[in-house]
Design a protein around this motif. Structure first.
Motif, PDB file in Angstrom:
ATOM      1  N   LEU A   1      37.445  40.095  38.589  1.00  0.00           N
ATOM      2  CA  LEU A   1      38.660  40.321  37.286  1.00  0.00           C
ATOM      3  C   LEU A   1      38.479  41.670  36.572  1.00  0.00           C
ATOM      4  CD1 LEU A   1      39.624  36.427  36.543  1.00  0.00           C
ATOM      5  CD2 LEU A   1      40.378  38.636  37.926  1.00  0.00           C
TER       6      LEU A   1
ATOM      7  N   ASN B   1      35.193  28.142  32.444  1.00  0.00           N
ATOM      8  CA  ASN B   1      35.465  29.176  33.228  1.00  0.00           C
ATOM      9  C   ASN B   1      35.593  29.491  34.102  1.00  0.00           C
ATOM     10  OD1 ASN B   1      32.642  27.952  33.687  1.00  0.00           O
ATOM     11  ND2 ASN B   1      32.408  29.208  35.286  1.00  0.00           N
TER      12      ASN B   1
ATOM     13  N   PRO C   1      33.714  36.363  40.872  1.00  0.00           N
ATOM     14  CA  PRO C   1      35.164  35.952  40.823  1.00  0.00           C
ATOM     15  C   PRO C   1      35.718  36.740  39.043  1.00  0.00           C
ATOM     16  CG  PRO C   1      34.386  33.979  40.557  1.00  0.00           C
ATOM     17  CD  PRO C   1      33.313  34.911  41.102  1.00  0.00           C
ATOM     18  N   SER C   2      34.289  36.368  38.210  1.00  0.00           N
ATOM     19  CA  SER C   2      34.881  37.265  37.135  1.00  0.00           C
ATOM     20  C   SER C   2      34.677  38.771  37.246  1.00  0.00           C
ATOM     21  CB  SER C   2      34.027  36.717  36.169  1.00  0.00           C
ATOM     22  OG  SER C   2      31.881  37.169  36.136  1.00  0.00           O
TER      23      SER C   2
ATOM     24  N   MET D   1      35.924  36.545  29.972  1.00  0.00           N
ATOM     25  CA  MET D   1      37.203  36.165  30.365  1.00  0.00           C
ATOM     26  C   MET D   1      38.028  36.681  28.555  1.00  0.00           C
ATOM     27  SD  MET D   1      36.254  35.442  32.723  1.00  0.00           S
ATOM     28  CE  MET D   1      37.831  34.922  33.827  1.00  0.00           C
TER      29      MET D   1
ATOM     30  N   TYR E   1      32.850  30.523  41.447  1.00  0.00           N
ATOM     31  CA  TYR E   1      33.249  30.019  39.283  1.00  0.00           C
ATOM     32  C   TYR E   1      33.083  31.194  38.093  1.00  0.00           C
ATOM     33  CZ  TYR E   1      35.412  27.055  42.170  1.00  0.00           C
ATOM     34  OH  TYR E   1      36.657  26.063  43.246  1.00  0.00           O
TER      35      TYR E   1
ATOM     36  N   ARG F   1      40.724  38.787  44.096  1.00  0.00           N
ATOM     37  CA  ARG F   1      39.907  37.907  43.707  1.00  0.00           C
ATOM     38  C   ARG F   1      39.447  36.930  44.653  1.00  0.00           C
ATOM     39  NH1 ARG F   1      41.267  34.177  40.168  1.00  0.00           N
ATOM     40  NH2 ARG F   1      43.297  34.142  41.558  1.00  0.00           N
TER      41      ARG F   1
ATOM     42  N   THR G   1      38.295  31.987  36.180  1.00  0.00           N
ATOM     43  CA  THR G   1      38.396  32.624  36.684  1.00  0.00           C
ATOM     44  C   THR G   1      39.009  32.346  37.933  1.00  0.00           C
ATOM     45  OG1 THR G   1      36.521  31.655  37.773  1.00  0.00           O
ATOM     46  CG2 THR G   1      35.950  33.327  36.624  1.00  0.00           C
ATOM     47  N   SER G   2      39.166  31.330  38.586  1.00  0.00           N
ATOM     48  CA  SER G   2      40.433  30.965  39.387  1.00  0.00           C
ATOM     49  C   SER G   2      41.987  31.161  38.984  1.00  0.00           C
ATOM     50  CB  SER G   2      39.491  29.327  39.957  1.00  0.00           C
ATOM     51  OG  SER G   2      40.192  28.480  38.921  1.00  0.00           O
TER      52      SER G   2
END
Length: 474
Positions: free
Chosen positions: A56, A165, A52-53, A190, A48, A87, A169-170
């Motif tokens: 993206l 976050n 994952p960020s 983000m 998270y 992701r 991120t998800s």
């Protein structure tokens, strides 16, 4: 009669990257270990946050780079479903079985459940089915529970179920209208990531007068220009005073202190983190339940008799960065092994010195923001005799080759008395590769006269080092 406690040399509460490394180091040293985790093994960073960020953000960075290069104009928008699928792949579709296998192959014993201290060297684990399992440590308990997103006390904000976050991120469906509260790394990263993936109306509410207020001012200034070019609306010097969401799946309204009203489909909070120590039993051993857990340079808790408790990563409040927590975990694990075996525990590698000199940090926005050590303001506040020099990265031929009109800046903060670097900041596309050299120079206290003989390659952006040293008078 209650089951007898299972006994291990070391018990680690928390199986994120920090806890995993601590367990790996003690097992490497010949000790037995149990690792306790309620949530996903691998931790916030892997599912998270960091991982994952960047999954993206990387397509956004590539798209921006390609769109700036003559002959490689980007054709069409970013394929959002494909990015989200990638992701999901890098977070193993939120399946932690691979990390569980890694822990067990150390080998360490993995215990699924919520771990709480229950007195000296004792941990109770409430398992998913509600049973309570007792564990006891011969030598040490390591707390590595990390931190969690913090939501400020704004009327109506919590009731509006804001994203943090974790939700950002998800994300499975990118909102068309997004409002972001905060001007720090999470908010900045983000905002750009979701804007590039389809949040057409993105509004960022920043209490301070600039983005990234803890880093050199030019970093936030260059990033604000990039936000403006992308169509992200940044409102400086503003704070939310009330948030409304009438229907669970409906729009959200944010009222700010200047009387403005912002309508959005989702609201994202990126204003900081709180230490995850509120329900781990600190009160059973006489510590304040809200933390941080104060530690010495070996990561041993300073307020616990007999020296059996250690805290690594966010929970000790030293530095809320994954790589610094992993660094602390290596020290912690090795110190525990040394003490358990009666070996010297005061070797240079068994003490944390990096946190005092300044941790490296990368903010993966466009432009990238990379910094290590002290900013000029921090160095002056600490009383150092400071000389600060800056140079336009766009004047370096290696940067110009990346794209015409390359925009970036670099800065060194120098201790004039010892002629060593106290800090360095690089802002611009693809500046991350400049950071580790600066980290070595700052950590190793390499003198300017020695750095002069570290010749940068031509034509690369690393030639910025030559120009910065020239600005220092060499």
């Amino acid at each position: 009669m209650a089951d007898e406690d299972a006994v291990f040399d070391v018990i680690v509460i928390g199986a994120g990257p920090v806890g995993e490394i601590a367990a790996a180091r003690v097992v490497r040293g010949g000790l037995t270990a149990a690792v306790v985790e309620k949530r996903l093994v691998g931790g916030e960073c892997n599912y998270y946050a960091c991982v994952p960020s960047k999954a993206l953000l990387w397509p956004m960075e590539l798209a921006y780079a390609v769109s700036r290069m003559p002959g490689l104009g980007l054709r069409g928008p970013i394929d959002t479903p494909a990015v989200l699928a990638r992701r999901d792949e890098v977070v193993s579709n939120y399946d932690d079985s691979g990390y569980v296998d890694w822990v067990e192959k150390l080998p360490a014993t993995f215990v699924r459940g919520h771990g709480r201290l229950a007195g000296p060297r004792r941990v109770e684990v409430t398992t998913p089915d509600g049973d309570v399992r007792g564990l006891r440590a011969r030598h040490a308990v390591v707390i590595a529970t990390g931190s969690a997103p913090d939501v400020p006390d704004v009327p109506g904000l919590r009731e509006a179920r804001p994203w943090t976050n974790q939700e950002a991120t998800s994300v499975q469906q990118v909102p068309k209208r997004l409002v972001v509260i905060g001007g720090g790394p999470v908010a900045c990263e983000m905002s750009q990531a979701l804007h590039s993936l389809g949040a057409l109306e993105t509004t960022v509410i920043v209490r301070d007068g600039r983005l990234l207020s803890r880093i050199e001012p030019f970093a936030g200034e260059l990033l604000a220009l990039s936000f403006a070019d992308a169509g992200i609306d940044v409102r400086f010097g503003r704070s939310p005073v009330r948030v409304e969401r009438l229907d669970p799946g409906g729009p959200v309204t944010v009222h700010t202190d200047d009387g403005a009203r912002i309508e959005a489909d989702e609201i994202l909070v990126g204003t900081g983190r709180r230490l995850a120590v509120d329900d781990i039993g600190l009160g059973t051993i006489g510590l304040e339940p809200e933390g941080p857990i104060e530690v010495d340079a070996s990561m041993r808790a300073t307020q616990v008799p007999d020296g059996w408790l250690y805290a690594t990563g966010d929970v000790n409040g030293r530095n809320l960065l994954t790589h610094m927590g992993k660094y602390q975990a290596r020290i912690c694990g090795d110190v525990i092994v040394a003490r358990a075996n009666g070996r010297p525990d005061d070797l240079p590698s068994l003490r944390d010195t990096a946190d005092d000199r300044g941790a490296p940090q990368v903010i993966f926005t466009d432009p990238q923001v990379c910094a290590v050590g002290l900013s000029e303001a921090q160095a002056r506040a600490a009383g150092f005799p400071v000389r600060a020099v800056e140079y336009d990265l766009g004047q370096v031929i290696g940067a110009l080759l990346q794209s015409p009109g390359y925009t970036g800046r670099a800065k060194l903060v120098v201790d004039e008395g010892r002629r060593v670097l106290l800090g360095a900041t690089f802002v611009g596309p693809a500046t991350v590769d400049l950071l580790h050299g600066a980290t070595i120079a700052v950590t190793g206290e390499v003198t300017l006269d020695r750095l002069w003989h570290a010749v940068p390659s031509f034509p690369t952006t690393s030639e910025i080092w030559l120009y910065l040293l020239l600005e220092c008078g060499l």
